[in-house]
Write a protein that holds these residues in place. Sequence first.
Motif, PDB file in Angstrom:
ATOM      1  N   ASN A 190       0.780  -1.280  -0.108  1.00 53.91           N
ATOM      2  CA  ASN A 190      -0.250   0.094  -0.161  1.00 53.91           C
ATOM      3  C   ASN A 190       0.904   1.277  -0.037  1.00 53.91           C
ATOM      4  OD1 ASN A 190      -2.510  -1.561   0.287  1.00 53.91           O
ATOM      5  ND2 ASN A 190      -2.052  -1.766   2.432  1.00 53.91           N
ATOM      6  N   PRO A 191       1.589   1.625  -1.024  1.00 54.22           N
ATOM      7  CA  PRO A 191       1.504   0.839  -2.351  1.00 54.22           C
ATOM      8  C   PRO A 191       3.009  -0.006  -2.169  1.00 54.22           C
ATOM      9  CG  PRO A 191       2.695   2.977  -2.440  1.00 54.22           C
ATOM     10  CD  PRO A 191       2.037   2.911  -1.127  1.00 54.22           C
ATOM     11  N   SER A 192       3.246  -0.873  -2.866  1.00 59.31           N
ATOM     12  CA  SER A 192       4.274  -1.792  -3.057  1.00 59.31           C
ATOM     13  C   SER A 192       5.568  -0.956  -3.535  1.00 59.31           C
ATOM     14  CB  SER A 192       4.037  -2.927  -3.986  1.00 59.31           C
ATOM     15  OG  SER A 192       5.346  -3.756  -4.262  1.00 59.31           O
ATOM     16  N   PRO A 193       6.725  -1.106  -2.814  1.00 57.07           N
ATOM     17  CA  PRO A 193       7.602  -0.472  -3.196  1.00 57.07           C
ATOM     18  C   PRO A 193       7.994  -0.697  -4.653  1.00 57.07           C
ATOM     19  CG  PRO A 193       7.801  -1.074  -0.854  1.00 57.07           C
ATOM     20  CD  PRO A 193       6.624  -1.563  -1.484  1.00 57.07           C
ATOM     21  N   TRP A 194       7.990  -2.005  -5.083  1.00 56.19           N
ATOM     22  CA  TRP A 194       8.322  -2.459  -6.449  1.00 56.19           C
ATOM     23  C   TRP A 194       7.560  -1.564  -7.229  1.00 56.19           C
ATOM     24  CZ3 TRP A 194       6.388  -4.881 -10.700  1.00 56.19           C
ATOM     25  CH2 TRP A 194       7.022  -5.475 -11.292  1.00 56.19           C
ATOM     26  N   LEU A 195       6.432  -1.426  -7.152  1.00 53.83           N
ATOM     27  CA  LEU A 195       5.538  -0.845  -8.197  1.00 53.83           C
ATOM     28  C   LEU A 195       5.980   0.818  -8.322  1.00 53.83           C
ATOM     29  CD1 LEU A 195       1.875  -2.112  -7.484  1.00 53.83           C
ATOM     30  CD2 LEU A 195       3.575  -2.794  -9.392  1.00 53.83           C
ATOM     31  N   VAL A 196       6.228   1.350  -7.057  1.00 53.03           N
ATOM     32  CA  VAL A 196       6.717   2.945  -7.055  1.00 53.03           C
ATOM     33  C   VAL A 196       8.227   2.883  -7.958  1.00 53.03           C
ATOM     34  CG1 VAL A 196       7.385   4.907  -5.752  1.00 53.03           C
ATOM     35  CG2 VAL A 196       5.692   3.140  -4.954  1.00 53.03           C
ATOM     36  N   VAL A 197       8.902   1.986  -7.574  1.00 51.17           N
ATOM     37  CA  VAL A 197      10.272   2.002  -8.321  1.00 51.17           C
ATOM     38  C   VAL A 197      10.150   1.695  -9.753  1.00 51.17           C
ATOM     39  CG1 VAL A 197      12.791   1.242  -8.485  1.00 51.17           C
ATOM     40  CG2 VAL A 197      11.539   1.650  -5.908  1.00 51.17           C
ATOM     41  N   LEU A 198       9.062   0.809 -10.206  1.00 49.83           N
ATOM     42  CA  LEU A 198       9.097   0.413 -11.685  1.00 49.83           C
ATOM     43  C   LEU A 198       8.441   1.696 -12.283  1.00 49.83           C
ATOM     44  CD1 LEU A 198       9.375  -2.006 -13.509  1.00 49.83           C
ATOM     45  CD2 LEU A 198       6.752  -2.331 -12.745  1.00 49.83           C
ATOM     46  N   ALA A 199       7.621   2.295 -11.609  1.00 53.16           N
ATOM     47  CA  ALA A 199       6.960   3.603 -12.246  1.00 53.16           C
ATOM     48  C   ALA A 199       8.130   4.510 -12.508  1.00 53.16           C
ATOM     49  CB  ALA A 199       5.957   3.909 -11.298  1.00 53.16           C
ATOM     50  N   ALA A 200       8.947   5.016 -11.502  1.00 51.28           N
ATOM     51  CA  ALA A 200       9.925   5.934 -11.643  1.00 51.28           C
ATOM     52  C   ALA A 200      10.938   5.473 -12.713  1.00 51.28           C
ATOM     53  CB  ALA A 200      10.784   6.047 -10.333  1.00 51.28           C
ATOM     54  N   ILE A 201      11.320   4.104 -12.953  1.00 51.77           N
ATOM     55  CA  ILE A 201      12.224   3.705 -13.859  1.00 51.77           C
ATOM     56  C   ILE A 201      11.430   3.975 -15.379  1.00 51.77           C
ATOM     57  CG2 ILE A 201      13.462   1.821 -15.089  1.00 51.77           C
ATOM     58  CD1 ILE A 201      14.165   1.155 -12.124  1.00 51.77           C
ATOM     59  N   ALA A 202      10.303   3.478 -15.356  1.00 52.68           N
ATOM     60  CA  ALA A 202       9.539   3.585 -16.630  1.00 52.68           C
ATOM     61  C   ALA A 202       9.373   4.956 -17.038  1.00 52.68           C
ATOM     62  CB  ALA A 202       8.054   3.063 -16.516  1.00 52.68           C
TER      63      ALA A 202
END
Length: 311
Positions: A28-40
């Motif tokens: 909430n949220p998943s750190p993996w999703l946040v970092v993935l969004a940043a790299i994208a």
Amino acid sequence: MDEMNERVFTPVRGELKRTAKQFMRGKNPSPWLVVLAAIALQNVLTLLQMQVTGLAQVLPQLMAAMERYSAGGDPDVFLEAYFTALGSAQPGFGGWLITILLSLAALMISTGLILFYVETVRTRKGGFGNLLDGLTKLPRVIGYNIMVFIFTLGWMMLPYLAMLALTFISIAMNSLALLYVGMFVCWAAMIVILVLLEIRYSQGMYFLLTRPEVGILDCITLSKQIMKLRKGEYFVLMLSFLGWSIGLYLMNLVLSMFGYLGVLLSLPLTAYVQMYKGFTYFLYHEAIQGRTYDPTQPLPPELPGDNGPQY
């Protein structure tokens, strides 16, 4: 700084990395999703920059010229094709302005990602919004990067001047052996200096982002002082990620053959490695100041003199 040194202890590398993995499993949220969004987002900004500057159209021409030269082509023809392609990639004033704005947006995302690590570790409230928090920090971040670049350039002048001196000496003595040995030693010295400077200034950005009352030069000084006796310790921490970095590089090298599809396929592992390193390095920053965290337990009370993540 004296108060800081009084409560410094040597962090256990394995414990830091285990704690980093615990934070990586957050919700909430998943750190993996946040970092993935940043790299994208950073990749999208890079692609836009290539389009605006014309490099996206020029790169195929450069690759074709390189292939012809590798197959035994005329070097003069290659150089002419090379500079002609680069000349056609000049974007003009408007293009450069857009490129600068895209670069600032990328810097905002990378700064926000650091703030995400800070907020997640210190308050457990990191989220996608942190990626935009870097906007208000951009003036300080730009100023910090400029000062670090100036200091780095000054230190790099030492081996460069030594290389020039050895070049003149080798010419005067007509000794190619001395020239080659001197160039090797100077290049090795440059690499060593760059690594030492990276370690020396490694904590400055964290001070800059979490202590708004501290000036830019003071953040650099704090980093230099706190890392004075920790260069070997931090270097070992950096080496502990070498396997991940090599594996990621080889994977990207293979997937680059698939173009944009390869970039998309590489995003998950790229996000994982960047997140793993990001959490570990910030946990190290906290640990050398006496702050430790356990994501499975309630937040610890604030230490005396701890200003928290003021941003």
